[in-house]
Enzyme design. Sequence first.
Site, mmCIF file in Angstrom:
data_model
loop_
_atom_site.group_PDB
_atom_site.id
_atom_site.type_symbol
_atom_site.label_atom_id
_atom_site.label_comp_id
_atom_site.label_asym_id
_atom_site.label_seq_id
_atom_site.Cartn_x
_atom_site.Cartn_y
_atom_site.Cartn_z
ATOM 1 N N ASP A 78 14.019 -12.326 3.732
ATOM 2 C CA ASP A 78 14.594 -11.007 3.963
ATOM 3 C C ASP A 78 14.598 -10.130 2.713
ATOM 4 O O ASP A 78 14.337 -10.602 1.601
ATOM 5 C CB ASP A 78 16.025 -11.153 4.506
ATOM 6 N N HIS A 147 25.468 -16.596 9.393
ATOM 7 C CA HIS A 147 24.152 -15.940 9.360
ATOM 8 C C HIS A 147 23.138 -16.793 8.602
ATOM 9 O O HIS A 147 23.485 -17.522 7.673
ATOM 10 C CB HIS A 147 24.230 -14.505 8.822
ATOM 11 N N GLU A 152 22.546 -11.789 11.906
ATOM 12 C CA GLU A 152 23.997 -11.743 12.044
ATOM 13 C C GLU A 152 24.430 -12.257 13.426
ATOM 14 O O GLU A 152 23.600 -12.376 14.338
ATOM 15 C CB GLU A 152 24.473 -10.297 11.841
HETATM 16 C C1 GLP Z 1 22.499 -14.036 2.118
HETATM 17 C C2 GLP Z 1 21.040 -14.256 2.440
HETATM 18 C C3 GLP Z 1 20.874 -15.589 3.020
HETATM 19 C C4 GLP Z 1 21.741 -16.562 2.258
HETATM 20 C C5 GLP Z 1 23.185 -16.325 2.585
HETATM 21 C C6 GLP Z 1 24.167 -17.177 1.786
HETATM 22 O O1 GLP Z 1 22.955 -12.845 2.254
HETATM 23 N N1 GLP Z 1 20.391 -13.256 3.190
HETATM 24 O O2 GLP Z 1 19.504 -15.951 2.978
HETATM 25 O O3 GLP Z 1 21.415 -17.864 2.610
HETATM 26 O O4 GLP Z 1 23.470 -14.971 2.473
HETATM 27 O O5 GLP Z 1 24.287 -16.674 0.504
HETATM 28 P P1 GLP Z 1 24.982 -17.442 -0.702
HETATM 29 O O6 GLP Z 1 24.087 -18.543 -1.078
HETATM 30 O O7 GLP Z 1 25.122 -16.419 -1.789
HETATM 31 O O8 GLP Z 1 26.301 -17.920 -0.201
#
Ligand code: GLP
Length: 254
Positions: A78, A147, A152
Amino acid sequence: MERPPRDTRGPVELTVLDDVASVARAAAEAICEWAARHPRGVLGLATGATMVPVYRALSRLDACRPERFRQVVAVNLDEYVGLGPDDPGSFHHFMQTHLFSQVPFSAHCIPNGAARDLDEECRRYDILLDHLGGVGLQVLGLGTNGHVGFNEPGTPWEARTHVATLSASTRAANAATFASGQHVPAAAVTMGIGDIRRAQRLLMVAVGPHKAEALRRLLRDDPSPHFPAAALMGHEPPMQVLVDRAAARRLSEW
Ligand code: GLP
């Protein structure tokens, strides 16, 4: 050394390790072993705080020379809408900083969140994924609301690449990567749950006490469209899930 507890009874292969460093190393080893077996494979990559130690471990693994990835194509899940590749908050910038500057891939592909026509950009990314034959190994984090990528709650499980409106909780969770006062984008281009489900193998990483409730919902609640990661339960072969003790603390048997 005592083997870490591993739960292979359910629709995922869960491994609980002591701490973040152990999880990062195990994830890096799994990615490295996959690359040894698929030297021209397509590796799906995620961003986020969870991935920082994973990518650091990957670039430092003695057993895994960076050359191993030279023919591997990296595809990211993404990108924020409106951010160009040089924006420090963009996932392009994240990937360059944490992985691509250390490990050479044959190509890396990330959606263009700054595209003028975002629908066209989504179609372009789907065509690219199809052209590559889909993802071989998809690395995933876990959002606190379930997510994956930026799919979402409520996203149809067959969705392909699309523009997602980010929830307030997702934007708040990601605010730390933006300079104070900088607006967290309200939308992102994300690979769809359908694209993620089609990956040959899935590797999810979740660490820290703030992931405990999401992990409990994933592993203990009935699958629901309100919790997107549930779409990955029952994947064949089962999704490999690597977590630390803090993230596993709401799973009663750990
Ligand atoms: C994000 C990304 C995801 C990620 C998730 C968890 O926003 N788009 O790909 O896995 O949230 O993020 P974090 O590892 O910072 O908790």
